[in-house]
Design a protein around this motif. Sequence first.
Motif, short mmCIF file in Angstrom:
data_model
loop_
_atom_site.label_atom_id
_atom_site.label_comp_id
_atom_site.label_asym_id
_atom_site.label_seq_id
_atom_site.Cartn_x
_atom_site.Cartn_y
_atom_site.Cartn_z
N PRO A 450 0.80 -1.23 0.00
CA PRO A 450 0.00 0.00 0.00
C PRO A 450 0.83 1.28 0.00
CG PRO A 450 -0.23 -1.20 2.08
CD PRO A 450 0.47 -2.11 1.13
N ARG A 451 2.03 1.20 0.57
CA ARG A 451 2.86 2.43 0.60
C ARG A 451 3.30 2.82 -0.81
NH1 ARG A 451 5.02 -0.02 5.27
NH2 ARG A 451 4.36 1.07 7.14
N LEU A 452 3.27 1.85 -1.72
CA LEU A 452 3.74 2.12 -3.08
C LEU A 452 2.61 2.50 -4.03
CD1 LEU A 452 6.37 -0.72 -3.54
CD2 LEU A 452 6.72 1.66 -2.87
N GLN A 453 1.42 2.70 -3.48
CA GLN A 453 0.27 2.96 -4.36
C GLN A 453 0.51 4.14 -5.29
OE1 GLN A 453 -3.33 1.70 -3.31
NE2 GLN A 453 -4.04 2.28 -5.32
N THR A 454 1.14 5.20 -4.79
CA THR A 454 1.33 6.35 -5.68
C THR A 454 2.36 6.04 -6.76
OG1 THR A 454 2.74 7.21 -3.93
CG2 THR A 454 0.61 8.30 -4.24
#
Lengths: 527, 331
Positions: A450-454
């Motif tokens: 989720p931290r890499l969503q962007t």
Amino acid sequence: MSRWGLDAMLAVQLRTAWRTIAGWVLGIVAGMVVTVTALRGTYGTPEEIAAYARTVGTGPAIRMLNGNVAGIDSFGGIVANEFGFIASFALPVMGIALVCRLTRREEEAGRLELLLASPISRHAPLTGALVITVAAALATAAGCAVVMIAEGVAGRSAVAYALAIAALVIVFAGLAAVAAQVFEHTRAAWGAALAAAVAAYVVRGVGAARETPLVWASPMGWFDEVRAMGEPRWWPLAISLAAATALFATAFALAARRDLGSSMLPVRRAPARASRLLVRPFGLAVHERRGAIAGWAGAAVVVMAMYGLLARQVVEALRDNPTLRELRGIGADVGVDQALAMFALVLAMVMSGAAVQLAGGWRRAEDDGQVEIELAGRGSRVRWLGVQAVVVAAGLLVIGFAGALSLGVSVAVSMGDAGIVARTLVACAAYVPAAAVMLGLCVAAFGLAPRLQTAVWGLFAAAVVVGYLGPGIGLASWVVRLSPFAAVGKVPSEPLARGGAAALVAAAVVLTAAGIAGFRRRDVPTG
Amino acid sequence: MEDEGEPLAPRDITGAAMSDAPPIHIDGLVKRFGHTVALDGLDLSVSRGEVHGFLGPNGAGKSTTIRVLLGLMRADAGRVELFGADPWRDAVPLHRRLAYVPGDVTLWPGLSGGQCIDVLARAHGGIDETRRDALIARFALDPAKRSRDYSKGNRQKVSLIAALAADVDLLILDEPTSGLDPLMMEAFQSCVRERQAAGCTVLLSSHILAEVEALADRVSIIRAGRTVTSGSLADLRRHTRTRVRAVTERPPEGLDRPGVGDLAVGAADGGRVDVRLSADADAVPAVVAALERAGIHTLTVTPPSLDEVFLHTYADGGAPAGDAGDAGDGA
């Protein structure tokens, strides 16, 4: 300066947003690097440059898309023309993104309340945003100028073009600054500013295609009228500067007058009771995304209509210009299908961008704690993410259908052939797997990392660059095929690449399944 | 108030004028949001060095009042003065003298708690570093954790530490302990007392009555955007009744008098008499004397709790409290 707390405000803004700021500056300079180096290989000789000028330079269709680029008979002019597409969208969005990020988003989150209770003036957040955006715009301009000069563009032209880049960013920053005062929510401010950007693009396009003074009504027209690669003129920069000054002055005047957390437009009242649909997970998900879906569908309709109405000119330009065909990877046998394939590709990109943006809402909902609340209910995680994915997927189909219909009708009008409408719809449907993969990537990122969503935005940008510019800049065809946009083939001018499409669908399914499986295992919220 | 000699420009708010003026003076404050009247002639006066409890039900307008005091919102009518100056016009110089803790603390999710404290300190123009570290220890905050991983209580602590470590004349605390556990509330209370001892004035908005009772010298109770009552806790208690329960040897006489109510006399074990009543503050001495004459076996005198003061005040007010609505609380 410190009297108003501006230095403290700037310190906070830089400390919390430097990644975003650096990302925009480096991203756009990187776009310039790719464009310039790629074109350097294709247009190495004066003959090649002259051929480009003869053919592309005279087409109204290309003027519609990229603006009326001066000095097209030079290498710099080719760079400006090819970078024009990126410039038209990325530069306004950069200005909008930075200003919204630094002002309304922080106000909406409540962080400005804490800061403005310190010895920091209520003008400081907007002033800080102005300072940072102007600095970022100038840094972007400097980077682009260095890249262009290094690859042989005349110094004077490179500097003029770079300043025009900075001016375009700053004008839209000013527009976003006003929008951020008028609307209470970041989303609405973004939407309004983006709509203005699309309108400016259309106005400039129509003006440039018909060579009328209408271009002066658009900031992108002022950008072109610097004529950096021809005989540079500096005074159109002053128009941009004056407009930006007026916009920022308006924003400051509005900000000075209003309460923190409020907006100039009153917030509408909402029903006191939820409808029967809204209390279901599906209805709630639709409710959360419907505004964004409608916005994307509207944008798709406008942009596709604009392309479609120019179909005849595009076909003629392609017919007359072998170099342009080479750049777009199109064979010599040119008909309307070649143009349709180009347009459908753009629509696929719009759908994919929508996928990344709509799915970004899941992450925000998680940060805001809504996901916890919904998961604390009776529904399972699989169901929650499944429903969300289905709603976004349905939204993408709505956006795609609206865009395809608009494209089909406008191409039919331009070519005078009503039969094209159905063919356009079928052709556009072939690109749905590309958008599906992008959605699958989003689900996978949300569930697994989720931290890499962007970071999915980065993949999207890479896929766009490879898919749009790849054939022209001499990338190996297997690399180009890696882009989901190229994997289905150039439908309808070529038959659907069944293998590619099947691979995309399979990838989308696997990614979605992996994302849902990951979401079952991971912590909620994951910070 | 010590004037550190730092420039209070741009406007002429001289140190002398500001020191003499009360920290907070509000007279007839009106604030509207569209058609909703959030504050409807609110009065509030806080004198130097006191801890002032600011009480009211949800949506009464506490947060709106505080935002007007901070110059974050503009008053539609009425006089609002902070140290004798206009909080909207002179926001920046005034904010050098105060620190604020909002009820709902939002931090920068990517920064650690310690970084957030430093960011807030920087915004404030510096805090007492020694006190900062002492407070972090006292509130048992892990400053190296990212703020997105904090609970509500921990976010609250970050904001409290930044505010309590600042050298200011006025602390404005909007429901500062919501989310804190009882141990931390205890720590909070002793910190506030220390700040008060150091000469700091405190405006404490709350609906945790025990906390106000433990800290406040005076309280103001507001309801639907108006001040219902204001005064010392002792004053407020005078308006509500003290409950008395006694077991006496003989039936008491002379209890049927003005200021006494709910009188119930019954039989107790051993032929004694069970007496229950409630009495106004003025009548308490006479009641105790009468019981004494009847021969006291046991006696319990319960002063009115603030809860009772609170409920009494709310229940007696005019229109229903919901009127100020969401605007008062949410805006």
